[in-house]
Scaffold this motif. Structure first.
Motif, mmCIF file in Angstrom:
data_model
loop_
_atom_site.group_PDB
_atom_site.id
_atom_site.type_symbol
_atom_site.label_atom_id
_atom_site.label_comp_id
_atom_site.label_asym_id
_atom_site.label_seq_id
_atom_site.Cartn_x
_atom_site.Cartn_y
_atom_site.Cartn_z
ATOM 1 N N GLU A 141 45.327 47.501 67.788
ATOM 2 C CA GLU A 141 45.720 47.825 69.159
ATOM 3 C C GLU A 141 45.441 46.714 70.168
ATOM 4 N N GLU A 142 44.578 45.776 69.776
ATOM 5 C CA GLU A 142 44.278 44.665 70.684
ATOM 6 C C GLU A 142 45.419 43.655 70.692
ATOM 7 N N VAL A 143 46.221 43.671 69.645
ATOM 8 C CA VAL A 143 47.276 42.654 69.545
ATOM 9 C C VAL A 143 48.245 42.813 70.701
ATOM 10 N N GLY A 144 48.529 41.696 71.349
ATOM 11 C CA GLY A 144 49.385 41.743 72.535
ATOM 12 C C GLY A 144 48.789 40.867 73.618
ATOM 13 N N ASP A 145 47.471 40.638 73.556
ATOM 14 C CA ASP A 145 46.874 39.712 74.530
ATOM 15 C C ASP A 145 47.017 38.286 73.982
ATOM 16 N N ASN A 146 46.330 37.328 74.608
ATOM 17 C CA ASN A 146 46.552 35.930 74.227
ATOM 18 C C ASN A 146 45.861 35.526 72.937
ATOM 19 N N SER A 190 55.666 42.544 73.144
ATOM 20 C CA SER A 190 56.508 42.804 71.975
ATOM 21 C C SER A 190 56.637 41.561 71.103
ATOM 22 N N PHE A 191 56.867 40.417 71.730
ATOM 23 C CA PHE A 191 56.974 39.171 70.967
ATOM 24 C C PHE A 191 55.716 38.958 70.120
ATOM 25 N N ARG A 192 54.577 39.165 70.757
ATOM 26 C CA ARG A 192 53.313 38.904 70.068
ATOM 27 C C ARG A 192 53.060 39.906 68.951
ATOM 28 N N VAL A 193 53.302 41.171 69.239
ATOM 29 C CA VAL A 193 53.077 42.206 68.225
ATOM 30 C C VAL A 193 53.963 41.945 67.005
ATOM 31 N N ILE A 194 55.224 41.634 67.251
ATOM 32 C CA ILE A 194 56.146 41.404 66.129
ATOM 33 C C ILE A 194 55.661 40.206 65.301
ATOM 34 N N ALA A 195 55.355 39.099 65.995
ATOM 35 C CA ALA A 195 54.936 37.892 65.273
ATOM 36 C C ALA A 195 53.683 38.176 64.446
ATOM 37 N N ASP A 196 52.712 38.828 65.053
ATOM 38 C CA ASP A 196 51.479 39.121 64.321
ATOM 39 C C ASP A 196 51.746 40.053 63.142
ATOM 40 N N HIS A 197 52.438 41.146 63.403
ATOM 41 C CA HIS A 197 52.596 42.170 62.363
ATOM 42 C C HIS A 197 53.471 41.680 61.208
ATOM 43 N N ILE A 256 50.118 57.367 65.033
ATOM 44 C CA ILE A 256 49.598 57.892 66.300
ATOM 45 C C ILE A 256 49.446 56.805 67.360
ATOM 46 N N GLU A 257 49.054 55.579 66.934
ATOM 47 C CA GLU A 257 48.883 54.551 67.975
ATOM 48 C C GLU A 257 50.223 54.145 68.571
ATOM 49 N N MET A 258 51.299 54.369 67.798
ATOM 50 C CA MET A 258 52.615 54.057 68.339
ATOM 51 C C MET A 258 52.963 55.074 69.426
ATOM 52 N N THR A 259 52.655 56.320 69.168
ATOM 53 C CA THR A 259 52.881 57.358 70.177
ATOM 54 C C THR A 259 52.055 57.052 71.427
ATOM 55 N N GLU A 260 50.817 56.625 71.200
ATOM 56 C CA GLU A 260 49.954 56.297 72.345
ATOM 57 C C GLU A 260 50.548 55.154 73.161
#
Ligand code: SER
Length: 645
Positions: A73-78, A310-317, A438-442
């Motif tokens: 859930e932390e993914v998305g920051d720098n 979104s860019f960051r989440v996709i790249a990481d995941h 569930i974290e996606m719903t959140e």
């Protein structure tokens, strides 16, 4: 300098100092069953830290693939990623602080060329309760190292995070913090360690991305002043030397391990970011090609704050999923497979947000494989398997994502009236019917300014457990769906899914019976377990084998047609007018849900009052089979049915 060059330099630097280069272990732990994934370099080396002799000797160096699910859930920051590479050098009862700290400092400053003025270090403030002394030895070593570079050194006793915010840097270079920050074990601070767990004080090195700020914090609001462990993103931890020399005893006290170890872990991606003097980890050479690809696919700007996450989440995941698949994990309902499924689905959701079609997941994964071709050739060898697994998971999720989002949308409309909470029941429907982790719903809720009733969600999960595995049974709703309470684990998603499939199959069965035997057929009760559905109905005689066959055939035809399953919520009187079936003895509230199977409510093939949950499309049910037809009482028949994948 690229991350590949840094990795190579690091391995060679320590090789020159008597270390044996060892390969990265798998992301699936072999020697440590306490975590699902290898989350640190020390896990595969645990037996050797405890005294077993390693075939490579007492000095080892490596770059270990790591995955930390807790950071999803932390993914998305720098700076947060789930997957990362941890550079590690190891002294197994050999050298200690006097060698480790100068070597790492030399590597950072002389070898790769970081400006020492940008580096700040932290050391252990001591733990009186457990009799572990303050680490003045490390502090003295650091002091000398900085002074040799002509840098004035002041030690500051911040001790706690709160004091950091209150008192700030105070011109310091070396900072003392307590065990919450400067102690390392697999389970954290001394109090949190179980018996026989090794751990020790550590010393971390931070890079300052914004020296121009002086004492100030990058973000106001966290504390008055900034300090190395501040969360604002000004400082980034780039390496951690753990002096692993303690073992927790059965009685809770600490003793010295048989040997003094060094467990050093450095974030390869973070060191690369520090060298580029750009605190955005997603701009380093590993991520840049992925981000650029997403920019061109989406036509959106990475700098645009509406899309950056979104860019960051996709790249990481995508990167993490590619590595997991290469190590043999497959998307599934439980354990590692479920974490992988969450990564893939979350990446797909974010692709959807930036209007890139899910099929591009494969293209991105191919890029990951190419980026790592030299260091991890195993990725290329598994390419076909990786890509087909992504393709299959994408197809699976595609079916339900759009309807799930429509469901949320419908809820949002309602929420304008009734408050800003997604109820546990709704979150559960999103989970069981639409496969939303569930974290996606959140996350979706957050985007819409809503919150999710997580407690309620958990209790729904508990309710929908399989009765066959023990526990108190209780009836639920008007539809005789048997449920049980108990421990909730991720494992249970497969069972929830099975019960959900059987539930929709039961609606189809009901309608198929009416169509085959006549509209006088009426449900008299039903009971679903994870194994089978049991459906009782009024009918005066035994069914002929031909009738059983044709009912079964009809259900399977409707499954094959892949009809959508939806519901409307209506005042009870209006719901009755739709012609939906309902269970006479059940009590319903003022408004009821009518579940219908078919394109729209009017033309739907099956309509029933029901609380759900159901599958989103009938094809998800698989194949339906009637396993038994028998009498329960005069005029009352019972059918048992099962579903197969
Ligand atoms: N075990 C320590 C960490 O994971 C250092 O390698 O941070």
């Amino acid at each position: 300098m690229t991350s590949s060059e840094i990795r190579k330099k690091y391995l060679e630097f320590f090789e020159k100092r008597g270390h044996k280069i060892i390969p990265s272990s798998s992301l699936i732990p072999e020697k440590d069953a306490t975590t699902l994934f290898t989350g640190s370099g020390m896990q595969p080396l645990l037996p050797y830290l405890l005294g077993e002799s390693h075939p490579g000797g007492k000095r080892l160096v490596n770059s270990q693939k790591c995955f930390r699910a807790e950071d999803i859930e932390e993914v998305g920051d720098n700076r947060h990623t789930t997957f990362f590479e941890m550079l590690g050098n190891w002294s197994l009862g050999d050298y200690f602080k006097a060698e480790q700290l100068p070597w790492f400092f030399e590597f950072l400053t002389d070898e790769v060329g970081l400006d020492p003025k940008r580096l700040y270090v932290t050391v252990f403030a001591g733990d009186k309760k457990n009799g572990i002394p303050k680490d003045e030895e490390s502090s003295a070593i650091w002091k000398k190292l900085f002074q040799e570079k002509g840098i004035e050194v002041k030690e500051v006793e911040l001790v706690t995070l709160a004091r950091g915010g209150e008192f700030g840097m105070q011109g310091g270079r070396i900072f003392y913090y307590d065990a919450k920050k400067n102690w390392w074990s697999r389970t954290g601070a001394p109090e949190k360690m179980p018996a026989n767990e090794p751990g020790g004080p550590d010393s971390e090195v931070f890079y300052d991305f914004h020296p121009e700020l002086g004492e100030k914090c990058l973000m106001s609001g966290f504390g008055t002043f900034c300090h190395p462990n501040c969360d604002c993103g000004r400082f980034m931890e780039i390496g951690n030397s753990v002096f692993m020399e303690y073992l927790k005893k059965e009685d809770g006290s600490f003793e010295k391990l048989k040997q003094r170890n060094v467990d050093f872990g450095g974030g390869l991606e973070r060191i690369t970011a520090a060298l580029g003097n750009d605190s955005d980890i997603f701009q380093i050479d590993i991520f840049k090609p992925l981000i650029l690809e997403l920019v061109s696919l989406s036509g959106k700007r990475y700098e645009d704050s509406a899309h950056q996450k979104s860019f960051r989440v996709i790249a990481d995941h995508v990167r993490a999923a590619t590595f997991m698949l290469a190590d043999g994990v497959l998307p599934s309902h439980n354990d590692r497979g479920y974490i992988l499924r969450r990564l893939i689905r979350r990446a797909l959701r974010h692709l959807n947000r930036i209007e890139v079609s899910g099929e591009h997941l494969e293209i991105l994964s191919k890029s990951v494989i190419k980026i790592y071709a030299d260091q991890y050739p195993g990725l290329a060898r598994s390419e076909n398997g990786i890509l087909s697994a992504l393709r299959e998971e994408e197809a699976r999720f595609k079916k339900t994502l759009a309807s799930g989002l429509r469901y949320v949308h419908g809820m949002t409309e309602l929420q304008n009236i009734s408050g800003k909470i997604i109820s546990g029941a709704d979150a559960f429907i999103l989970f069981s019917t639409y496969g939303f982790p569930i974290e996606m719903t959140e996350e979706i809720a957050k985007e819409k300014g809503m919150t999710v009733d997580i407690k309620g969600f958990k209790s729904e999960m508990e309710k929908h457990q399989d009765i066959s595995r023990a526990g108190a049974e209780k009836k639920f709703g008007g539809h005789g769906l048997y449920l049980k309470t108990g421990e909730v684990t991720i494992r249970d998603q497969s069972e929830v899914e099975k019960v959900t499939r059987l539930h929709t199959a039961t609606h189809l069965l009901h309608q198929a019976l009416r169509q085959t035997l006549g509209p006088e057929v009426r449900q008299n009760g039903s009971d679903i377990t994870v194994e089978r559905t049991r459906f009782d109905f009024n009918f005066p005689r035994k069914l002929t084998p031909e009738e059983v066959k044709s009912v079964e055939k009809l259900v399977n035809e409707k499954i094959k047609e892949d009809l959508p399953v939806s519901f409307v919520e209506l005042p009870k009187a209006e719901a009755e007018k739709t012609g939906a079936l309902f269970f006479f003895t059940a009590k319903y509230g003022d408004t009821v849900k009518v579940y219908y199977i078919g394109k729209d409510l009017n033309s739907a093939w099956s309509k029933e009052f029901c609380g759900g949950p159901h599958v989103a499309h009938t094809a998800e049910i698989g194949a339906f089979k009637i396993s038994k037809e028998e009498a329960v009482a005069s005029g009352l028949r019972r059918i048992r049915g099962i579903v197969e994948p």
